[in-house]
Design a protein around this motif. Sequence first.
Motif, PDB file in Angstrom:
ATOM      1  N   SER A 268       0.829  -1.205   0.000  1.00 54.52           N
ATOM      2  CA  SER A 268       0.000   0.000   0.000  1.00 54.52           C
ATOM      3  C   SER A 268       0.865   1.258   0.000  1.00 54.52           C
ATOM      4  O   SER A 268       0.632   2.189  -0.777  1.00 54.52           O
ATOM      5  CB  SER A 268      -0.921  -0.005   1.225  1.00 54.52           C
ATOM      6  N   LEU A 269       1.889   1.286   0.853  1.00 55.16           N
ATOM      7  CA  LEU A 269       2.783   2.443   0.894  1.00 55.16           C
ATOM      8  C   LEU A 269       3.457   2.664  -0.453  1.00 55.16           C
ATOM      9  O   LEU A 269       3.605   3.801  -0.911  1.00 55.16           O
ATOM     10  CB  LEU A 269       3.838   2.249   1.990  1.00 55.16           C
ATOM     11  N   GLY A 270       3.868   1.575  -1.109  1.00 55.68           N
ATOM     12  CA  GLY A 270       4.514   1.689  -2.409  1.00 55.68           C
ATOM     13  C   GLY A 270       3.597   2.326  -3.443  1.00 55.68           C
ATOM     14  O   GLY A 270       4.015   3.184  -4.233  1.00 55.68           O
ATOM     15  N   CYS A 271       2.332   1.914  -3.440  1.00 54.69           N
ATOM     16  CA  CYS A 271       1.361   2.484  -4.390  1.00 54.69           C
ATOM     17  C   CYS A 271       1.160   3.984  -4.140  1.00 54.69           C
ATOM     18  O   CYS A 271       1.143   4.796  -5.081  1.00 54.69           O
ATOM     19  CB  CYS A 271       0.019   1.755  -4.274  1.00 54.69           C
ATOM     20  N   TYR A 272       1.009   4.350  -2.859  1.00 54.06           N
ATOM     21  CA  TYR A 272       0.766   5.761  -2.550  1.00 54.06           C
ATOM     22  C   TYR A 272       1.985   6.637  -2.887  1.00 54.06           C
ATOM     23  O   TYR A 272       1.842   7.761  -3.379  1.00 54.06           O
ATOM     24  CB  TYR A 272       0.376   5.926  -1.088  1.00 54.06           C
ATOM     25  N   GLU A 273       3.198   6.127  -2.624  1.00 55.83           N
ATOM     26  CA  GLU A 273       4.395   6.904  -2.947  1.00 55.83           C
ATOM     27  C   GLU A 273       4.528   7.089  -4.466  1.00 55.83           C
ATOM     28  O   GLU A 273       4.887   8.165  -4.945  1.00 55.83           O
ATOM     29  CB  GLU A 273       5.643   6.201  -2.391  1.00 55.83           C
ATOM     30  N   TYR A 274       4.243   6.024  -5.234  1.00 57.84           N
ATOM     31  CA  TYR A 274       4.277   6.112  -6.699  1.00 57.84           C
ATOM     32  C   TYR A 274       3.234   7.126  -7.177  1.00 57.84           C
ATOM     33  O   TYR A 274       3.489   7.939  -8.077  1.00 57.84           O
ATOM     34  CB  TYR A 274       4.013   4.728  -7.279  1.00 57.84           C
ATOM     35  N   ALA A 275       2.044   7.118  -6.551  1.00 54.26           N
ATOM     36  CA  ALA A 275       0.991   8.062  -6.918  1.00 54.26           C
ATOM     37  C   ALA A 275       1.420   9.500  -6.608  1.00 54.26           C
ATOM     38  O   ALA A 275       1.153  10.418  -7.398  1.00 54.26           O
ATOM     39  CB  ALA A 275      -0.302   7.727  -6.178  1.00 54.26           C
ATOM     40  N   ILE A 276       2.086   9.711  -5.455  1.00 54.63           N
ATOM     41  CA  ILE A 276       2.562  11.057  -5.102  1.00 54.63           C
ATOM     42  C   ILE A 276       3.560  11.553  -6.138  1.00 54.63           C
ATOM     43  O   ILE A 276       3.484  12.701  -6.603  1.00 54.63           O
ATOM     44  CB  ILE A 276       3.195  11.048  -3.695  1.00 54.63           C
ATOM     45  N   GLU A 277       4.500  10.695  -6.518  1.00 56.91           N
ATOM     46  CA  GLU A 277       5.508  11.074  -7.511  1.00 56.91           C
ATOM     47  C   GLU A 277       4.850  11.461  -8.839  1.00 56.91           C
ATOM     48  O   GLU A 277       5.186  12.484  -9.445  1.00 56.91           O
ATOM     49  CB  GLU A 277       6.467   9.899  -7.727  1.00 56.91           C
ATOM     50  N   THR A 278       3.880  10.647  -9.283  1.00 55.07           N
ATOM     51  CA  THR A 278       3.217  10.913 -10.565  1.00 55.07           C
ATOM     52  C   THR A 278       2.349  12.164 -10.480  1.00 55.07           C
ATOM     53  O   THR A 278       2.355  13.006 -11.382  1.00 55.07           O
ATOM     54  CB  THR A 278       2.355   9.703 -10.970  1.00 55.07           C
ATOM     55  N   ALA A 279       1.581  12.305  -9.392  1.00 47.80           N
ATOM     56  CA  ALA A 279       0.704  13.464  -9.242  1.00 47.80           C
ATOM     57  C   ALA A 279       1.510  14.756  -9.172  1.00 47.80           C
ATOM     58  O   ALA A 279       1.104  15.788  -9.723  1.00 47.80           O
ATOM     59  CB  ALA A 279      -0.158  13.305  -7.989  1.00 47.80           C
TER      60      ALA A 279
END
Length: 720
Positions: A268-279
Amino acid sequence: MAEEISSEQEIDLTNERAWIRTVSDPHEGIALSKDAYRRALETGYNKGQAAALLNIGWGHCYTAQYENALTSFLDALDVFRGARDRRGETFATLAIGVVHHTIGQLKTARRHYEKSLKIAQEIHDRDREAAAINSIGEIRLSGGETEKALEAFESAIAIASPDNAGFRASVMINRATALHSLGRSVDAEGELSRALASARTLGNRVGEARSLVELGRFFHAQQRWDEAYDTYRACVGVCEENGNKLGLVACLKHLGALHRDRGEDGESLGCYEYAIETATSIGTLSNVCDCLYEISEIYERRGDYPHALEYSRRFADAQHAVITSETTSKVKTLVLQHEKDSVDRQSEIYRLRNVELAEAHARLSTIVRIGREITASLEIGRVVATLYAGIREVLDARTFAIGLVDSDSGVLVYKYGIENERPVEPVSIPLDSETSFGAYVVRTNSEVVFSDSDVEADRFVKNWNTGRSGRVRSGLYMPLNTGNTTIGVVTVQSEQVSAYADHHVEIIRALASYVTIAIENSLFVERINQLNSALQSEKNDLQRANREIKHMANHDNLTGLPNRRLVMELLSDSLEMARRRGNLVGVVFLDLDNFKPINDTYGHTVGDGVLAQVAKRVSDALRQSDIIARVGGDEFIAVVRDVESRDAVETVVKKILAVLSAPIELDDVKYPVHASLGVAVFPHDADQVETLITRADDAMYRVKQREKNGYSFYADTEGL
């Protein structure tokens, strides 16, 4: 030899590429569109200018730059009108409605949608007519009018031409959302699958991504974990392949939530960090804010308070930036709309009478000026003083006040008031008061205007008396609305009879929108400051704040009961304790019988009241050690813990049926309610949380199929 294309064709191709990029990477799409607009302007190609302006507006809309979006859409509308392109007008008018819909100005949004619909009908363009009807359906859906929204979506599908497959797939997704809200899960799943198949057939990768993420959300809500995971992963792959960063962020957020619900914190943390980077790369700060909050929650749940505090602070900073940016954009958007409306009104007034034009222009200029001044401040006291000073320039205001609704206490609080240029003490008035104009305005969400209180007061209130020195003869009361909710009232009053003309009413009505934004800004900043103070305090303050946040995330808003997420955790703990002690655990799946007719006949307010009473009765019937949770519209799960026999579980089940045998009474009206209960027992029927709930659900459906209003154990239905 390749055929040469004209400059207009090149501009059209650039606009097509720009649109494709806008829905995946708004900044890149805007850059392409600006290039197309520049070349169209140089060549005098009106159609290319308007198309580029629409693309630029959508790019700004996707990045929450609503002022810039509205400017582009209004400019596009002017180009279309100048070219007498009525079909183009429908596109621009609908887009203007979307901006207002997004910032919560639902009435204004609907007015533009209906205007677009009217033009489409006049030019007999069925596809544009369908687009407007679909947008009206979206407003109904967001307002809770699900049945009417579904009718609109079905009408849009019927009207749209068969070859407009991309639009039809988009409406299918809206229709699936409505079907799911109505409990028609099978129909919703079928609709989403058809939308996905259509997008793939057309090669519409953006539509495919949207269909996948909505289908994943559907599986997620149904707790079909593996199907949800596979669908989200497919969506991530599609978005990465075609560079759809906006879609990728949305999918990663849902995938992170899925891992969170499955207890897979690392993933879950990995998905959210990837989303932060992309956003961050495409400037969608609101998405960054959402992900920071979820990461903070995960660390808090794991007991990692330093990281929880770090991400909570980052979340607070990001949220403040989002609100500041979006609020500024919303305010400027309202100003732009006022200015655009002013131009239209001024033209008409000039045609009729030059003198009236000057007066109307002065009034509108005053409205915009005062509006800008009050929304520039985040301190409510200064807002009140600025507003009062501006109003006194244009009308008689012996008394001026702003009242805010305190929903918890059921009162209207006049915290900010001025009388004869002096502040007045705050006063609270019950919302059910029959002697208060302000309470009447809040209850009815309507304006109150009177020219002589001696003659007209009885139309609104009983035995009205100001309770202050002097007499109020004329008065204006305007509701302060955000979305569909009335949050307060603004009033001006005079000792003179007939003190207020129609144009005075228009001024206060227009300023009410600005007052609402200013109050929302002030209250939000006040809340942000409180949160920041809490984050700077000692560790126990942080833990208490996190517990409150966790309670909100884990409990049902209507009943206050644990929600599905929390009951899954509590049931897991109960099973572990039962394993150690060698005891049994009963899982009771409760579904109300014939509850939908109550909602359909009496409305959702009554339905909510019935659900709340059911929750209270069942809670009172259980032992203190047992658990009751609301997991769906009319579905509940009870956990009977620490028992030694099936008979003990059955005793509790019978008590639940007994307390639901009497009708629910609300406002002296009785509503008969019954329930079907299915029971699974640990460890006899299963030893895992999901399996126990599924088998209790299966047993409940056996009761539904037989006679309802009863109970059944899974062990008794197995093999039937």
